[in-house]
Scaffold this active site. Structure first.
Site, PDB file in Angstrom:
ATOM      1  CE  LYS A   1     -47.009  44.842  10.938  1.00  0.00           C
ATOM      2  NZ  LYS A   1     -46.872  45.648   9.678  1.00  0.00           N
TER       3      LYS A   1
ATOM      4  CG  ASP B   1     -41.469  53.158   6.863  1.00  0.00           C
ATOM      5  OD1 ASP B   1     -40.649  54.089   7.028  1.00  0.00           O
ATOM      6  OD2 ASP B   1     -42.122  52.655   7.798  1.00  0.00           O
TER       7      ASP B   1
END
Length: 319
Positions: free
Chosen positions: A17, A116
């Protein structure tokens, strides 16, 4: 933010990432994800292998590579046409493993709220086992606190309405989001779709209305065998009822993630037991029918040729 995969010198394939925007908010999310993932070890949570320093030119997080995309990809995204999630047992297992991972987060000390939970953050390996990912918005929960006061963050369609209204984050906020995931699993519909009727743009609202009005069949993906498979129908109804509880506006009415796991596992166990009993009953009926056929002497084919004398006579209308 960009996700890609690469290969380490030892041959391992890893996911990387990359945070392109090196601003304060991104750096905080970067450090937060490191702090949280370093505390965790669970088969249904993605593993963090390493990272760069916050002072590096680029901020990189290196994870285990999970090759089979996200649940969202397979339900209503680019890979939906592959039909890999047509079978209900696979979807049910995704629900169980995701719930198990969230229950684990809520039980560690200090407690962790993911904040989330969504099908885009539920990764799948080649055997369709779950890896919950993306902890950038997650929060460590203070011991003995009833809630954390913070500005609502998350993804539209998944955010707990009470958290959105009162700015109070609790573990029940994850429960609400998981309720939306459950509805996605039984409907194959995205959490938000502006092409739907205005009262059904939000999937959670649509699900609550359909379940309350007894129109569950209008919500369920027809490919799951709701009308033809007795076992699938029973478990889909149980999951829908569980989703209904998770999506309650009042967080006190929602179950804990630990309770969610218990309901799912108990439902599976009960369904399997019923299947065994149904199979036993069918087997007994077959044995009974075989015994009847064995003990009863069949009619001789010649008997149908015997003359049959009527007890009444038919008037001769021609005379």
């Amino acid at each position: 933010m960009c996700r890609e995969h690469s290969k380490l010198r030892d041959g391992r394939i890893v996911a990387v990432k990359r945070l392109y925007e090196n601003n304060y908010k991104r750096v905080m999310q970067f450090e937060n994800e490191i702090a949280i993932l370093n505390r965790l070890q669970h088969p249904n949570l993605v593993t963090l292998y390493g990272c760069t320093s916050r002072h590096s030119r680029e901020l990189l997080l290196v994870y285990e590579y999970v090759p089979n995309g996200t649940v969202a990809d397979h339900l209503h995204g680019d890979r939906a046409s592959e039909g890999t999630l047509v079978g209900w047992p696979v979807r049910l297992n995704i629900a169980v493993e995701t719930a198990t991972a969230l229950a684990y987060l809520h039980k560690v000390e200090p407690q962790i709220i993911h904040r989330d939970v969504k099908t885009n953050n539920i990764l799948l390996d080649n055997n369709f086992h779950v890896k919950v990912a993306d902890f950038g918005l997650s929060r460590l929960f203070p011991v003995d606190a009833t809630h954390v006061s913070t500005a609502p963050q998350g993804t539209p369609g998944y955010v707990d309405p009470e958290y959105h209204q009162c700015y109070q984050l609790t573990d029940k906020s994850d429960v609400y989001s998981f309720g939306v995931v459950l509805v996605e699993l039984i409907s194959s519909k995205p959490a938000v779709d502006i092409t739907r009727h205005r009262h059904e743009i939000n999937l959670a609202n649509m699900a609550m209305n359909k379940i309350q009005s007894g129109a569950l069949h209008e919500l369920v993906d027809p490919a799951l065998g709701f009308d033809t498979d007795w076992a699938a129908r029973r478990m889909i109804k149980l999951v829908a009822e569980l989703a209904f509880r998770c999506l309650q506006a009042d967080r006190e009415m929602r179950p804990s993630m630990e309770d969610v796991v218990e309901v799912l596992l108990q439902g599976i166990q009960d369904c399997q037991q019923d299947e065994v009993e149904r199979a036993r009953d069918v087997d007994q009926l077959v044995r009974d029918d075989a015994s009847l056929l064995k003990n009863n002497v069949p009619f001789s084919p010649d008997s149908v040729m015997d003359k049959w004398a009527s007890r009444t006579t038919t008037p001769n209308t021609s005379s």
